[in-house]
Design a protein around this motif. Sequence first.
Motif, PDB file in Angstrom:
ATOM      1  N   ARG A  98       0.374  -1.146   0.113  1.00  0.00           N
ATOM      2  CA  ARG A  98      -0.038  -0.425  -0.033  1.00  0.00           C
ATOM      3  C   ARG A  98       0.735   1.369  -0.063  1.00  0.00           C
ATOM      4  O   ARG A  98       0.571   2.770  -0.476  1.00  0.00           O
ATOM      5  CB  ARG A  98      -1.165  -0.055   1.286  1.00  0.00           C
ATOM      6  N   THR A  99       2.355   1.271   0.490  1.00  0.00           N
ATOM      7  CA  THR A  99       2.952   2.427   0.119  1.00  0.00           C
ATOM      8  C   THR A  99       3.440   2.690  -1.368  1.00  0.00           C
ATOM      9  O   THR A  99       3.582   3.216  -2.043  1.00  0.00           O
ATOM     10  CB  THR A  99       3.941   2.518   1.082  1.00  0.00           C
ATOM     11  N   LYS A 100       3.055   1.632  -2.146  1.00  0.00           N
ATOM     12  CA  LYS A 100       3.634   1.400  -3.282  1.00  0.00           C
ATOM     13  C   LYS A 100       2.500   1.952  -4.404  1.00  0.00           C
ATOM     14  O   LYS A 100       2.811   2.378  -5.596  1.00  0.00           O
ATOM     15  CB  LYS A 100       3.949  -0.210  -4.111  1.00  0.00           C
ATOM     16  N   VAL A 101       1.125   1.585  -3.922  1.00  0.00           N
ATOM     17  CA  VAL A 101       0.329   1.459  -4.260  1.00  0.00           C
ATOM     18  C   VAL A 101      -0.858   2.255  -3.727  1.00  0.00           C
ATOM     19  O   VAL A 101      -1.171   1.803  -3.414  1.00  0.00           O
ATOM     20  CB  VAL A 101       0.096   0.287  -4.943  1.00  0.00           C
ATOM     21  N   PRO A 180       4.139   6.909  -4.112  1.00  0.00           N
ATOM     22  CA  PRO A 180       3.893   5.699  -5.152  1.00  0.00           C
ATOM     23  C   PRO A 180       3.971   5.420  -6.467  1.00  0.00           C
ATOM     24  O   PRO A 180       4.951   6.604  -6.821  1.00  0.00           O
ATOM     25  CB  PRO A 180       2.080   6.313  -4.814  1.00  0.00           C
ATOM     26  N   ASP A 181       4.375   4.397  -6.602  1.00  0.00           N
ATOM     27  CA  ASP A 181       4.421   3.861  -7.855  1.00  0.00           C
ATOM     28  C   ASP A 181       2.834   3.746  -8.922  1.00  0.00           C
ATOM     29  O   ASP A 181       3.863   3.846  -9.783  1.00  0.00           O
ATOM     30  CB  ASP A 181       5.263   2.358  -7.828  1.00  0.00           C
ATOM     31  N   VAL A 182       2.562   3.181  -8.756  1.00  0.00           N
ATOM     32  CA  VAL A 182       0.905   3.146  -9.025  1.00  0.00           C
ATOM     33  C   VAL A 182      -0.095   3.864  -8.460  1.00  0.00           C
ATOM     34  O   VAL A 182      -0.351   4.047  -7.331  1.00  0.00           O
ATOM     35  CB  VAL A 182       0.836   1.486  -8.983  1.00  0.00           C
ATOM     36  N   ILE A 183      -1.121   4.037  -9.168  1.00  0.00           N
ATOM     37  CA  ILE A 183      -2.344   4.928  -8.673  1.00  0.00           C
ATOM     38  C   ILE A 183      -3.936   4.064  -9.538  1.00  0.00           C
ATOM     39  O   ILE A 183      -3.651   4.159  -9.890  1.00  0.00           O
ATOM     40  CB  ILE A 183      -2.115   6.271  -8.606  1.00  0.00           C
ATOM     41  N   LEU A 184      -4.046   3.393  -8.852  1.00  0.00           N
ATOM     42  CA  LEU A 184      -5.611   3.094  -8.200  1.00  0.00           C
ATOM     43  C   LEU A 184      -6.812   3.732  -8.630  1.00  0.00           C
ATOM     44  O   LEU A 184      -6.533   4.623  -7.247  1.00  0.00           O
ATOM     45  CB  LEU A 184      -5.743   2.423  -7.528  1.00  0.00           C
ATOM     46  N   MET A 185      -7.595   3.729  -9.450  1.00  0.00           N
ATOM     47  CA  MET A 185      -8.452   5.210  -9.275  1.00  0.00           C
ATOM     48  C   MET A 185      -9.972   4.633  -9.768  1.00  0.00           C
ATOM     49  O   MET A 185      -9.991   3.502 -10.801  1.00  0.00           O
ATOM     50  CB  MET A 185      -8.610   6.611 -10.266  1.00  0.00           C
ATOM     51  N   ASP A 186     -10.654   4.517  -8.602  1.00  0.00           N
ATOM     52  CA  ASP A 186     -12.315   3.707  -8.407  1.00  0.00           C
ATOM     53  C   ASP A 186     -13.385   4.946  -9.525  1.00  0.00           C
ATOM     54  O   ASP A 186     -13.722   5.483  -8.072  1.00  0.00           O
ATOM     55  CB  ASP A 186     -12.403   3.162  -7.652  1.00  0.00           C
TER      56      ASP A 186
END
Length: 265
Positions: A98-101, A180-186
């Motif tokens: 969760r620190t990366k994503v 982060p490395d990745v950002i998830l967007m819902d």
Amino acid sequence: MAIVVEEKNNKKSQQNTVFAARNFNLWYGADQALKNINFDMLENNITAIIGPSGCGKSTFIKSLNRMVELVPIVKMSGELLYRGKNILDSKYGVEELRTKVGMVFQKPNPFPKSIYENVAYGPRIHGIRDKKLLDEIVETSLKGAAIWEEVKDRLNENAYGLSGGQQQRLCIARCLAIEPDVILMDEPTSALDPISTLKVEELVQELKENYSIVIVTHNMQQAARISDKTAFFLSGELIEYDETSVMFSNPTDKRTEDYITGRFG
Ligand SMILES: Nc1ncnc2c1ncn2[C@@H]1O[C@H](COP(=O)(O)OP(=O)(O)OP(=O)(O)O)[C@@H](O)[C@H]1O
């Protein structure tokens, strides 16, 4: 893992995979919500996930940071590889993941704190105490989320005083603050007006220079406008995954065509 991508000028370039689903299945109790999902999400790409209500989009994106496990009846099989490592492995540390994503949700969800504290919260949790460093992180993150100019003179005011669109960009800044490395967007714009939506869309396109983005959207025009690749889900299955330009102009599967031309969903 790297994938060879044909670029518009026919030059081939290597793109790294950030996330890969391999024979991934998910059940809520006895009901299977995701069925044998296989695809790669690439670095510095915007990957859009589209499909009608209930097809499993949110379930899939919440699997990528293992948030879906908050539902006790969830069971999963197969693999979800983040940078080549299976995050479903019991030994994989969810905190580190969760620190990366980072994740941005449908409804802006700032904390009931000042604008400054919203952004400083994550770095503080990670042990950063130095005020000067925190100030720098807050400024850089707010600039990165294209909201600095609007809030720089009111950093100590409560975040709830911001408009919905500003709150969403603040939530993006909060996400950037943990680097982060990745950002998830819902569905990050579904609660926003058209102008705020446009600002967030422009921001997402800028962010892909430095981050890899996976975005769930109901809005097909949005997927077509901003994403590099699109995955079409239907009834828990991945029906088609391709370059967004191909998906929207020349889809292979009849069901994709029916969906993008508005015949259902
Ligand atoms: N917490 C839960 N417990 C049981 N079933 C669930 C839960 N969350 C989702 N589901 C089921 O899983 C399936 C996929 O739901 P999901 O929310 O992932 O779809 P979605 O494509 O994101 O839908 P929407 O576009 O409406 O948000 C649906 O059948 C839904 O009812």
